[in-house]
Design a protein around this motif. Structure first.
Motif, mmCIF file in Angstrom:
data_model
loop_
_atom_site.group_PDB
_atom_site.id
_atom_site.type_symbol
_atom_site.label_atom_id
_atom_site.label_comp_id
_atom_site.label_asym_id
_atom_site.label_seq_id
_atom_site.Cartn_x
_atom_site.Cartn_y
_atom_site.Cartn_z
ATOM 1 N N LEU A 3 41.071 31.548 39.147
ATOM 2 C CA LEU A 3 40.328 32.747 38.779
ATOM 3 C C LEU A 3 41.030 33.376 37.588
ATOM 4 C CD1 LEU A 3 38.760 35.516 40.919
ATOM 5 C CD2 LEU A 3 40.345 36.144 39.101
ATOM 6 N N ILE A 4 40.262 33.639 36.521
ATOM 7 C CA ILE A 4 40.802 34.259 35.311
ATOM 8 C C ILE A 4 39.950 35.468 34.978
ATOM 9 C CG2 ILE A 4 41.510 33.911 32.923
ATOM 10 C CD1 ILE A 4 41.305 30.887 33.398
ATOM 11 N N SER A 5 40.559 36.649 34.965
ATOM 12 C CA SER A 5 39.873 37.865 34.556
ATOM 13 C C SER A 5 40.363 38.225 33.158
ATOM 14 C CB SER A 5 40.190 39.003 35.542
ATOM 15 O OG SER A 5 39.640 40.221 35.071
ATOM 16 N N TYR A 6 39.465 38.225 32.176
ATOM 17 C CA TYR A 6 39.916 38.351 30.797
ATOM 18 C C TYR A 6 38.960 39.140 29.906
ATOM 19 C CZ TYR A 6 36.909 34.225 29.861
ATOM 20 O OH TYR A 6 35.871 33.339 29.754
ATOM 21 N N GLY A 7 38.256 40.089 30.468
ATOM 22 C CA GLY A 7 37.379 40.936 29.666
ATOM 23 C C GLY A 7 38.136 41.742 28.629
ATOM 24 N N LYS A 8 39.420 42.086 28.923
ATOM 25 C CA LYS A 8 40.218 42.870 27.984
ATOM 26 C C LYS A 8 40.484 42.136 26.674
ATOM 27 C CE LYS A 8 42.736 45.785 31.259
ATOM 28 N NZ LYS A 8 44.088 46.165 31.761
ATOM 29 N N ALA A 9 40.355 40.806 26.678
ATOM 30 C CA ALA A 9 40.650 40.028 25.477
ATOM 31 C C ALA A 9 39.671 40.323 24.345
ATOM 32 C CB ALA A 9 40.633 38.532 25.796
#
Length: 489
Positions: free
Chosen positions: A371-377
């Protein structure tokens, strides 16, 4: 003939690479960079090894030039001489390791001066070691791991011998984890992880590997067919080439422990890397991280997919090193931009560069799930969250990827983006990618009305142009939520 070559090098105006020299300085000819440091180390070691075979004139010339160009400017400067002296990347290892090596060879007639210099070098190399997280990952990529560690270990051995074992740089707390990083990056068919400014066809140095294997029992050796030839380095760096001979001869006393069958799942939690390999030889590697890493690419949340020794969904690795590549235009270059990676385009925008543009949650369960949460990128206020869930089947390599988007219900749009060097073909409701030996199918749970194949040109690290294909399709979005599931088979 060798003396003529050495004399020619000593007559050069400047040993530093032009891109590293500030011509506005009056003493620009005396610049200690990677290449000046390497040159000092090479010449110092060569005249020491061939002491009885080279003329006194040549030996004295080398000493004079190494002192003038490198040892004295470094020794007489206040710390830090430059950013690299407290750097956490390969520059620190190469420059400090080279200067330390040259000092041991040439400053041994003044023990106090030498010890003062070595103390400063050891302090610098502690900064280099700080650049590795606890799991031993080299965030700069496999090639820079080899580069930096060659000079680090070359000096470490000299220092250990000079101090009669009192200073052992390999005793650092995470050095064992660093030593085994290399073997985690090699796969069937010789393909390698190409995150950051890496390469998918990286060769390893047999000398460095033998040295590490002699000190850490966990070190395994990749297929020997993937070892670099002694003259393979286009920069002809002496430290690595000579140790391919000397360390292999010295340390390959017992048969090397050749790399065993890989574990199906490898999680590097500090780097936020996950590497999965199936029994059939399919490989998926994914990363979280942030967009302010050494030799950074804007690639948070990206993945690559290999099969039968071919990378079919790409991480392009390093491009051609130019002024723009390390300047303001870096992220306009395809391989550095998120457009050149297997990550979505959100609101018609790509990911942003900077450490704050990051993965905020990375989980791998050791059973093929990430699981990768990366909306901040993306640095976009209208994107609240972006989560990528990956499931890899270890028996077959079949991979399920699910992306979920949450954001402003009036603004949110999302476009999936995949990268390949092989021209894709639509076959009903799937995309077929055929390599030279292997092929994969990208399949969808729902019918897609429109898929775009966009040709682009990538200039690789050697300056060769390659045709790359971007595969793009729109993600259905309603009331600020969008979701997409696709399979790689």
């Amino acid at each position: 003939m060798l003396e003529e070559v050495i004399q020619g090098i000593c007559n050069e105006v400047c040993w530093a690479l032009p891109a590293h020299v500030n011509r506005e300085n009056n003493d620009w000819e005396i610049t200690i960079d990677l290449f000046a440091s390497e040159t000092a180390q090479s010449l110092s070691e060569i005249i020491s090894l061939l002491n009885s075979e080279l003329s006194k004139e040549i030996q004295n010339l080398v000493r004079e030039q190494v002192y003038r160009r490198v040892l004295e400017p470094f020794y007489q400067s206040e710390s830090p001489y430059a950013d690299w002296e407290r750097g956490t990347n390969n520059w620190c290892a190469v420059c400090a390791g080279s200067i330390g090596s040259a000092a041991i060879y040439l400053m041994n007639d003044n023990e106090d001066k030498l010890n003062t210099c070595l103390d400063r070098i050891v302090k610098a190399l502690k900064w280099y070691m700080k650049g590795f997280p606890a799991d031993g990952t080299c965030m700069e990529g496999l090639g820079y791991y080899t580069y930096g560690m060659t000079y680090f270990t070359g000096f470490a051995e000299q220092l250990f011998e000079y101090t009669h074992g009192k200073i052992n740089l390999l005793a650092a707390k995470n050095c064992a984890e660093i030593a085994v990083f290399q073997q985690k990056c090699y796969f069937t068919g010789g393909i390698t992880l190409s995150f950051s400014d890496g390469s998918s066809r990286e060769k390893f140095r047999i000398g460095l590997t033998c040295y590490l294997a002699s000190h850490f029992k966990e070190v395994e050796v990749p297929d020997l067919a993937l070892a670099a030839g002694v003259l393979e380095d286009p920069c002809a760096r002496w430290m690595g080439a000579y140790r391919d001979y000397s360390w292999t001869k010295k340390y390959m006393v017992e048969p090397l422990q050749v790399q065993a069958a890989r574990k199906p799942f490898e999680i590097l939690p500090d780097a936020q890397w996950a590497v999965f390999q199936s029994a059939s030889g399919a490989v998926l590697a994914a990363k979280g991280g942030n967009n302010g890493e050494p030799h950074n690419h804007n690639d948070v949340g990206s993945f690559l997919y290999m099969k039968e020794g071919e990378m079919l969904l790409e991480d392009l690795g390093a491009g051609e090193y130019t002024k723009e590549y390390f300047g303001e235009g870096r992220y306009e270059i395809l391989c550095n931009s998120s457009l050149g990676h297997n990550v979505p385009i959100v609101n018609n925008r790509f990911q942003k560069a900077g450490k704050q543009y990051t993965c905020d949650n990375f989980k791998g369960d050791g059973e093929g799930n990430i699981l990768i949460s990366y909306g901040k990128a993306y640095g976009d206020d209208s994107l609240d969250s972006l989560i990528r869930m990956i499931h890899f089947v270890p028996s077959s390599g079949v991979t399920r990827i699910e992306d979920r988007f949450w954001g402003n219900k009036n603004k949110l749009t999302a476009t999936e983006n995949l990268v390949t060097r092989y021209e894709p073909v639509i076959n009903k409701n799937e995309i077929l990618i055929r390599g030279r030996k292997a092929s994969i199918r990208v399949q969808f749970e729902e019918y897609l009305e429109e898929i775009h194949f966009l040709p682009r040109i990538h200039t690789d690290h050697e300056g060769k142009e390659q045709r790359i294909w971007l595969i793009q399709w729109e993600v259905p979005v309603k009331d600020g939520y969008g979701g997409m599931v696709f399979y790689i088979k």
